[in-house]
Structure formats: structure tokens, C-alpha cells
Scaffold this motif. Structure first.
Motif, mmCIF file in Angstrom:
data_model
loop_
_atom_site.group_PDB
_atom_site.id
_atom_site.type_symbol
_atom_site.label_atom_id
_atom_site.label_comp_id
_atom_site.label_asym_id
_atom_site.label_seq_id
_atom_site.Cartn_x
_atom_site.Cartn_y
_atom_site.Cartn_z
ATOM 1 N N PRO A 223 7.293 13.499 0.810
ATOM 2 C CA PRO A 223 6.077 14.243 1.160
ATOM 3 C C PRO A 223 5.091 14.283 -0.003
ATOM 4 C CG PRO A 223 8.013 15.405 1.951
ATOM 5 C CD PRO A 223 8.519 14.257 1.117
ATOM 6 N N GLY A 224 3.834 13.971 0.292
ATOM 7 C CA GLY A 224 2.802 13.978 -0.727
ATOM 8 C C GLY A 224 2.655 12.675 -1.476
ATOM 9 N N LYS A 225 3.556 11.705 -1.221
ATOM 10 C CA LYS A 225 3.496 10.409 -1.898
ATOM 11 C C LYS A 225 2.815 9.383 -0.991
ATOM 12 C CE LYS A 225 5.826 11.865 -5.481
ATOM 13 N NZ LYS A 225 5.193 11.991 -6.813
ATOM 14 N N PRO A 226 2.364 8.258 -1.574
ATOM 15 C CA PRO A 226 1.736 7.219 -0.753
ATOM 16 C C PRO A 226 2.703 6.705 0.311
ATOM 17 C CG PRO A 226 1.366 6.809 -3.089
ATOM 18 C CD PRO A 226 2.363 7.918 -3.011
ATOM 19 N N LYS A 227 2.164 6.245 1.399
ATOM 20 C CA LYS A 227 2.978 5.764 2.508
ATOM 21 C C LYS A 227 3.263 4.274 2.368
ATOM 22 C CE LYS A 227 4.975 5.833 6.602
ATOM 23 N NZ LYS A 227 6.282 6.511 6.812
ATOM 24 N N VAL A 228 4.557 3.915 2.491
ATOM 25 C CA VAL A 228 4.964 2.514 2.574
ATOM 26 C C VAL A 228 5.411 2.271 4.012
ATOM 27 C CG1 VAL A 228 6.551 0.743 1.761
ATOM 28 C CG2 VAL A 228 5.684 2.473 0.159
ATOM 29 N N GLU A 229 4.792 1.310 4.674
ATOM 30 C CA GLU A 229 5.093 1.061 6.074
ATOM 31 C C GLU A 229 6.367 0.255 6.243
ATOM 32 O OE1 GLU A 229 1.874 -0.272 8.560
ATOM 33 O OE2 GLU A 229 0.391 0.466 7.121
ATOM 34 N N LEU A 230 7.141 0.635 7.233
ATOM 35 C CA LEU A 230 8.390 -0.054 7.539
ATOM 36 C C LEU A 230 8.103 -1.458 8.076
ATOM 37 C CD1 LEU A 230 11.508 0.500 7.733
ATOM 38 C CD2 LEU A 230 11.101 1.069 10.131
ATOM 39 N N GLY A 231 8.825 -2.450 7.550
ATOM 40 C CA GLY A 231 8.733 -3.808 8.074
ATOM 41 C C GLY A 231 7.463 -4.553 7.734
ATOM 42 N N LYS A 232 6.684 -4.052 6.782
ATOM 43 C CA LYS A 232 5.437 -4.720 6.401
ATOM 44 C C LYS A 232 5.589 -5.281 4.990
ATOM 45 C CE LYS A 232 0.426 -4.094 6.027
ATOM 46 N NZ LYS A 232 -0.701 -3.143 6.182
ATOM 47 N N PRO A 233 5.775 -6.601 4.843
ATOM 48 C CA PRO A 233 5.984 -7.183 3.507
ATOM 49 C C PRO A 233 4.781 -6.983 2.595
ATOM 50 C CG PRO A 233 6.662 -8.713 5.237
ATOM 51 C CD PRO A 233 5.909 -7.597 5.915
ATOM 52 N N MET A 234 5.082 -6.737 1.328
ATOM 53 C CA MET A 234 4.059 -6.544 0.296
ATOM 54 C C MET A 234 4.239 -7.608 -0.783
ATOM 55 S SD MET A 234 4.263 -2.354 -0.117
ATOM 56 C CE MET A 234 6.018 -2.363 -0.486
ATOM 57 N N ALA A 235 3.144 -8.214 -1.208
ATOM 58 C CA ALA A 235 3.199 -9.234 -2.256
ATOM 59 C C ALA A 235 3.548 -8.583 -3.589
ATOM 60 C CB ALA A 235 1.874 -9.966 -2.353
ATOM 61 N N ILE A 236 4.363 -9.299 -4.368
ATOM 62 C CA ILE A 236 4.932 -8.767 -5.606
ATOM 63 C C ILE A 236 4.502 -9.594 -6.814
ATOM 64 C CG2 ILE A 236 7.124 -8.396 -6.842
ATOM 65 C CD1 ILE A 236 6.403 -6.385 -4.553
ATOM 66 N N ALA A 237 4.323 -8.909 -7.942
ATOM 67 C CA ALA A 237 4.183 -9.562 -9.243
ATOM 68 C C ALA A 237 5.259 -8.970 -10.146
ATOM 69 C CB ALA A 237 2.791 -9.317 -9.821
ATOM 70 N N TRP A 238 5.480 -9.606 -11.294
ATOM 71 C CA TRP A 238 6.507 -9.132 -12.222
ATOM 72 C C TRP A 238 5.900 -8.959 -13.604
ATOM 73 C CZ3 TRP A 238 11.316 -7.642 -10.669
ATOM 74 C CH2 TRP A 238 11.709 -8.022 -9.382
ATOM 75 N N MET A 239 6.221 -7.860 -14.240
ATOM 76 C CA MET A 239 5.647 -7.476 -15.523
ATOM 77 C C MET A 239 6.670 -7.695 -16.641
ATOM 78 S SD MET A 239 4.482 -3.591 -16.504
ATOM 79 C CE MET A 239 3.221 -3.568 -15.237
ATOM 80 N N ASP A 240 6.278 -8.422 -17.693
ATOM 81 C CA ASP A 240 7.161 -8.610 -18.850
ATOM 82 C C ASP A 240 7.366 -7.290 -19.582
ATOM 83 O OD1 ASP A 240 7.663 -11.345 -18.595
ATOM 84 O OD2 ASP A 240 5.848 -11.900 -19.678
ATOM 85 N N LEU A 241 8.580 -7.064 -20.067
ATOM 86 C CA LEU A 241 8.926 -5.826 -20.757
ATOM 87 C C LEU A 241 9.238 -6.089 -22.230
ATOM 88 C CD1 LEU A 241 11.324 -4.223 -18.105
ATOM 89 C CD2 LEU A 241 8.823 -4.199 -18.195
#
Length: 328
Positions: A223-241
Motif C-alpha cells: 500500500p502506498g507504493k508504485p503499482k507493478v502490473e501482473l503479467g506485463k514484462p518490463m525492460a531491464i538494465a543492469w548497473m555495475d557495482l
């Protein structure tokens, strides 16, 4: 169904040590002979768990193991009691042929993952620092051979896989990339790109997952957090640590501030159907748990993946304890 009792805590093993308590994640591997399997089993024990350890409640058996083979011997007074045991099991006769300590001196070995070359990666769900008798930093991944050779492996933390509260890991056999979960309510999802896909000890790059266009996304759907929709793919990037071996246990904080996605207690993880699946134990609007699916890029871990990124999908979130329930 039928089941077989393999061993009980406090029994003597083949090496003369005691069967440790608190068994946790494990994996079975083909044995060296027909009708045999080798099980490598974690023991989620803290340094003060003498009554559950392989060494006995008074540490009377500690000297049976060569000091160099105990990662943190605790000056011989408060050794880290976690680690792994190997069990050689005869599936035809339904009996244990051999059982022995295979990794010693680690803390809270909770989960991990099997490698394609037949070893077990065991993870410390702990970030204890030296003090109160302990001599070394904890929070690492260790590799254990799935062997019937009765010896404690030389403990070599794979430090380039990061120091944090590790839970589980999984390897994509196509790329050799290792994915790792972190059991914190504000944990990250990591990947390790090895220099040599068949020898993780050579080193590599540690990265954290970022959802493109949604920097710093809290994926919990609380509750109060952004909504992530079920079954909807999101493009990803990767951050060096960087500074991945920090004694402050602040890796997740530093990189969430820079845009890494946050997950609600990522724990179990596995590879199958050309995807990496993992569980967020307290995710979901009702806190009942989420299952996520990451489909790696066809160019995973290479510069070309920016044009065809991996995709992350919220796979299951029923928010119904009769369908999916978290387990602590």
C-alpha cells in the motif's frame, strides 16, 4: 507415499563428527556409482549454536578438522557453526553409505544453488563482522564439491559475488551468468558475470537490476507504493557495482539510491523454461508473497543486450494465503 529418514541431529557421521542441526536448502547430484546420489545440504547455524554443531556442545571435536579448513574458527572458542554436509545415498538399498562435514566455519547457510558442472553454491544469509571472538567478515558465497571423498573443502569465499545477506542463486547455463537474491525487505536482485563461466573463483562483475524508465522502483506493490502490473514484462538494465565487499552491509542502500529496483525479501530462485524465477517472500499488496520471472536477453551480459534487453515480469501475486503463502 514413503520416505526415508537419512539422519538425525546429534548422530555421529562417517567422519566422527555430529550431524549438524538446522538443515536448509540442498541439492542432489548424480553419484559416482550406479544407484547413488550425493546430497549437499546446508546448515543454517550461528556461531553460538554449539549444541547444534558438528563439533559438539563443548567443541570437543573441533580439533578433528584442520584449522585451515574452517573458514572462521573463532580463535578456537566461538567457531562459526554453519556450513554444509555431504550425504552419499544408495537409492536402491535406501540407505546412507557415507555422511560427512563438507564446509565448515560459515554462518547461516540458508540457500544457494547447483552449478551446471556439479557443485553446490552455498550462501551465507548473514553479514557478521569480526568481533566477540569471530575473526572474519561473513556474507559470502562458497562452492562445495558434490563428492563422496570424505573431507572438508578448503573454504574460499567468492568475494567478487559481493558481500550481503545472500539467500539463493541460479545459473543460466547458456550464458554462465549467476543471479543472486538478497533476503532483506529492501533487497536488490544481483547478477554476476564471470570471467570464466566454469570457474567462478577467477572473478567477474557484480551488477544490480534496474527497471528501465522506473528508477528505484519498489516492486512490492505494498500500500502506498508504485503499482507493478501482473503479467506485463518490463525492460531491464543492469548497473555495475563498486565497493562490493564493504563491511557496512550498505550495498543495497547505496545502489537503490542510484536507481536499482527494490524487492521485498527475495529468497528462493531457480532456472527453468529459459527463464529465472524467484520469490519475494513478503511482496504483494497483502504481503503474502510474489513470484517473479526474468527472461535473460539473447545477448545477456554483453554490450549488445542494450538493444535487446532482458525482461522482468511479475508472474504470480494472488494475495490469497490459500494459493501462495510465505514461509519464514
Amino acid at each position: 507415499f514413503t520416505y526415508t529418514v537419512i539422519s538425525r541431529r546429534g548422530d555421529k557421521m562417517s567422519d566422527g563428527l555430529y550431524v549438524p542441526g538446522q538443515p536448509d536448502a540442498m541439492a542432489a547430484f548424480p553419484g559416482p556409482r550406479d544407484n547413488t546420489v550425493v546430497i549437499v545440504r546446508n546448515h543454517e547455524l550461528r556461531p553460538d549454536a554449539n549444541t547444534w554443531s558438528a563439533f559438539g556442545k563443548d567443541l570437543e571435536l573441533l580439533d578433528k578438522v584442520e584449522p585451515a579448513r574452517i573458514y572462521d574458527r573463532g580463535s578456537g572458542k566461538v567457531p562459526a557453526c554453519g556450513g554444509t554436509t555431504n550425504i552419499v545415498y544408495n537409492t536402491k538399498d535406501k540407505r546412507v553409505e557415507r555422511e560427512f562435514l563438507s564446509l565448515a566455519g560459515t554462518i547461516n547457510n540458508c540457500a544457494g544453488g547447483a552449478t551446471p558442472w556439479g557443485t553446490w553454491l552455498t550462501c551465507e544469509e548473514d553479514t557478521t563482522t569480526p568481533g566477540m571472538g569471530l575473526e572474519k567478515l561473513h556474507g559470502y558465497v562458497f562452492e562445495v564439491p558434490a563428492t563422496e571423498a570424505m573431507e572438508v573443502t578448503m573454504p574460499r569465499p567468492i568475494k567478487e559475488m559481493g558481500r550481503f545477506r545472500h539467500e539463493a542463486c541460479s545459473i543460466d547455463p547458456r550464458s554462465g551468468v549467476v543471479y543472486l537474491t538478497e533476503d532483506h525487505v529492501d533487497g536488490l536482485l544481483y547478477r554476476f558475470i564471470p570471467k570464466n563461466p566454469h570457474n567462478l573463483h577467477v572473478g567477474g562483475r557484480l551488477q544490480a537490476l534496474v527497471v528501465q524508465g522506473r528508477l528505484g522502483l519498489d516492486t512490492s506493490n505494498a500500500p502506498g507504493k508504485p503499482k507493478v502490473e501482473l503479467g506485463k514484462p518490463m525492460a531491464i538494465a543492469w548497473m555495475d557495482l563498486e565497493d562490493i565487499d564493504s563491511p557496512k552491509d550498505d550495498l543495497r542502500h547505496r545502489y537503490a539510491e542510484k536507481g536499482a529496483a527494490i524487492f521485498a525479501r527475495n529468497e528462493g530462485m531457480w532456472y527453468g523454461n529459459e527463464g529465472v524465477y524467484f520469490a519475494a517472500t513478503t511482496g504483494g499488496s497483502a504481503g503474502k508473497g510474489q513470484l517473479w520471472k526474468y527472461v535473460p536477453s539473447a545477448h545477456e551480459g554483453t554490450p549488445e543486450e542494450k538493444d535487446a534487453p532482458g525482461m522482468l515480469e511479475l508472474f504470480v501475486e494472488p494475495n490469497d494465503s490459500s494459493v501462495i503463502e510465505k514461509m519464514d
